[in-house]
Design a protein around this motif. Structure first.
Motif, PDB file in Angstrom:
ATOM      1  N   VAL A  25       0.857  -1.183   0.000  1.00 24.46           N
ATOM      2  CA  VAL A  25       0.000   0.000   0.000  1.00 24.46           C
ATOM      3  C   VAL A  25       0.891   1.230   0.000  1.00 24.46           C
ATOM      4  O   VAL A  25       1.846   1.307   0.771  1.00 24.46           O
ATOM      5  CB  VAL A  25      -0.933   0.007   1.232  1.00 24.46           C
ATOM      6  CG1 VAL A  25      -1.731   1.298   1.306  1.00 24.46           C
ATOM      7  CG2 VAL A  25      -1.855  -1.195   1.212  1.00 24.46           C
ATOM      8  N   GLU A  26       0.577   2.175  -0.893  1.00 17.71           N
ATOM      9  CA  GLU A  26       1.280   3.459  -0.909  1.00 17.71           C
ATOM     10  C   GLU A  26       0.268   4.549  -0.607  1.00 17.71           C
ATOM     11  O   GLU A  26      -0.762   4.635  -1.263  1.00 17.71           O
ATOM     12  CB  GLU A  26       1.945   3.708  -2.263  1.00 17.71           C
ATOM     13  CG  GLU A  26       2.675   5.048  -2.310  1.00 17.71           C
ATOM     14  CD  GLU A  26       3.531   5.222  -3.538  1.00 17.71           C
ATOM     15  OE1 GLU A  26       4.373   4.342  -3.812  1.00 17.71           O
ATOM     16  OE2 GLU A  26       3.347   6.230  -4.241  1.00 17.71           O
ATOM     17  N   GLU A  27       0.584   5.370   0.381  1.00 15.42           N
ATOM     18  CA  GLU A  27      -0.258   6.517   0.691  1.00 15.42           C
ATOM     19  C   GLU A  27       0.244   7.708  -0.118  1.00 15.42           C
ATOM     20  O   GLU A  27       1.442   7.851  -0.341  1.00 15.42           O
ATOM     21  CB  GLU A  27      -0.205   6.840   2.179  1.00 15.42           C
ATOM     22  CG  GLU A  27      -0.871   5.801   3.037  1.00 15.42           C
ATOM     23  CD  GLU A  27      -0.902   6.183   4.505  1.00 15.42           C
ATOM     24  OE1 GLU A  27      -0.052   6.982   4.942  1.00 15.42           O
ATOM     25  OE2 GLU A  27      -1.788   5.683   5.206  1.00 15.42           O
ATOM     26  N   TYR A  28      -0.668   8.547  -0.562  1.00 15.61           N
ATOM     27  CA  TYR A  28      -0.301   9.727  -1.337  1.00 15.61           C
ATOM     28  C   TYR A  28      -1.293  10.838  -1.046  1.00 15.61           C
ATOM     29  O   TYR A  28      -2.406  10.596  -0.603  1.00 15.61           O
ATOM     30  CB  TYR A  28      -0.267   9.419  -2.840  1.00 15.61           C
ATOM     31  CG  TYR A  28      -1.599   8.956  -3.388  1.00 15.61           C
ATOM     32  CD1 TYR A  28      -2.477   9.869  -3.969  1.00 15.61           C
ATOM     33  CD2 TYR A  28      -1.988   7.628  -3.323  1.00 15.61           C
ATOM     34  CE1 TYR A  28      -3.703   9.463  -4.469  1.00 15.61           C
ATOM     35  CE2 TYR A  28      -3.209   7.217  -3.813  1.00 15.61           C
ATOM     36  CZ  TYR A  28      -4.063   8.135  -4.378  1.00 15.61           C
ATOM     37  OH  TYR A  28      -5.280   7.733  -4.856  1.00 15.61           O
ATOM     38  N   TRP A  29      -0.847  12.057  -1.269  1.00 17.93           N
ATOM     39  CA  TRP A  29      -1.707  13.219  -1.068  1.00 17.93           C
ATOM     40  C   TRP A  29      -2.428  13.518  -2.368  1.00 17.93           C
ATOM     41  O   TRP A  29      -1.807  13.797  -3.380  1.00 17.93           O
ATOM     42  CB  TRP A  29      -0.874  14.423  -0.626  1.00 17.93           C
ATOM     43  CG  TRP A  29      -1.738  15.600  -0.330  1.00 17.93           C
ATOM     44  CD1 TRP A  29      -1.942  16.661  -1.140  1.00 17.93           C
ATOM     45  CD2 TRP A  29      -2.530  15.809   0.822  1.00 17.93           C
ATOM     46  NE1 TRP A  29      -2.820  17.539  -0.554  1.00 17.93           N
ATOM     47  CE2 TRP A  29      -3.197  17.034   0.656  1.00 17.93           C
ATOM     48  CE3 TRP A  29      -2.761  15.087   1.987  1.00 17.93           C
ATOM     49  CZ2 TRP A  29      -4.067  17.548   1.607  1.00 17.93           C
ATOM     50  CZ3 TRP A  29      -3.622  15.602   2.930  1.00 17.93           C
ATOM     51  CH2 TRP A  29      -4.260  16.826   2.731  1.00 17.93           C
ATOM     52  N   SER A  30      -3.732  13.434  -2.354  1.00 19.51           N
ATOM     53  CA  SER A  30      -4.543  13.680  -3.541  1.00 19.51           C
ATOM     54  C   SER A  30      -5.048  15.112  -3.559  1.00 19.51           C
ATOM     55  O   SER A  30      -5.408  15.663  -2.521  1.00 19.51           O
ATOM     56  CB  SER A  30      -5.736  12.727  -3.563  1.00 19.51           C
ATOM     57  OG  SER A  30      -6.626  13.072  -4.595  1.00 19.51           O
ATOM     58  N   LEU A  31      -5.080  15.692  -4.733  1.00 20.86           N
ATOM     59  CA  LEU A  31      -5.652  17.016  -4.905  1.00 20.86           C
ATOM     60  C   LEU A  31      -7.144  16.932  -5.222  1.00 20.86           C
ATOM     61  O   LEU A  31      -7.801  17.932  -5.408  1.00 20.86           O
ATOM     62  CB  LEU A  31      -4.931  17.757  -6.033  1.00 20.86           C
ATOM     63  CG  LEU A  31      -3.433  17.941  -5.797  1.00 20.86           C
ATOM     64  CD1 LEU A  31      -2.786  18.567  -7.006  1.00 20.86           C
ATOM     65  CD2 LEU A  31      -3.183  18.762  -4.548  1.00 20.86           C
ATOM     66  N   GLY A  32      -7.665  15.717  -5.313  1.00 22.17           N
ATOM     67  CA  GLY A  32      -9.074  15.502  -5.599  1.00 22.17           C
ATOM     68  C   GLY A  32      -9.331  15.349  -7.087  1.00 22.17           C
ATOM     69  O   GLY A  32      -8.420  15.400  -7.909  1.00 22.17           O
ATOM     70  N   PHE A  33     -10.568  15.117  -7.436  1.00 23.76           N
ATOM     71  CA  PHE A  33     -11.015  14.948  -8.820  1.00 23.76           C
ATOM     72  C   PHE A  33     -10.186  13.912  -9.570  1.00 23.76           C
ATOM     73  O   PHE A  33      -9.775  14.119 -10.701  1.00 23.76           O
ATOM     74  CB  PHE A  33     -11.022  16.292  -9.559  1.00 23.76           C
ATOM     75  CG  PHE A  33     -11.963  17.272  -8.931  1.00 23.76           C
ATOM     76  CD1 PHE A  33     -13.332  17.122  -9.080  1.00 23.76           C
ATOM     77  CD2 PHE A  33     -11.493  18.306  -8.145  1.00 23.76           C
ATOM     78  CE1 PHE A  33     -14.215  17.997  -8.477  1.00 23.76           C
ATOM     79  CE2 PHE A  33     -12.372  19.195  -7.542  1.00 23.76           C
ATOM     80  CZ  PHE A  33     -13.735  19.032  -7.709  1.00 23.76           C
TER      81      PHE A  33
END
Length: 104
Positions: A86-94
């Motif tokens: 699992v890799e966590e990442y910061w999403s900007l959405g959409f």
């Protein structure tokens, strides 16, 4: 109010600079990933911390990087057969999140 606007503009400029640097980097050393390696990155309409799962359904160990809209990530994951990472990442959405995988 002016301070909040300045912070927002600064954040956008920082993101743009990071995106430009990632696009200027050379292509990842590696090629296509076998089809038995599956990326599950659910669509997110809202920004924030998200998780993507890479599952190796192959008979051999594989090493992969997740590819985001601005280029490959920096982490090379080694995934053993029949295992997941699992890799966590910061999403900007959409839907901003990993779209594919490349070998590393």
């Amino acid at each position: 109010m002016k301070r909040a606007a300045a912070v927002a503009v600064g954040a956008i400029a920082l993101f743009g600079a990071a995106q430009g640097a990632a696009q200027a980097a050379p292509a990842a050393a590696g090629g296509t990933v076998p089809s038995c390696v599956v990326l599950d990155a659910p669509y997110s309409m809202f920004g924030g911390m998200q998780k993507a799962t890479v599952t190796n359904n192959c008979g051999q160990t594989v090493s992969v990087k997740l590819v985001y809209p601005n280029g490959p990530g920096s982490t090379c994951h080694t995934v053993e057969p029949q295992k997941s990472v699992v890799e966590e990442y910061w999403s900007l959405g959409f839907g901003w999140g990993p779209k594919s995988l490349v070998a590393c």
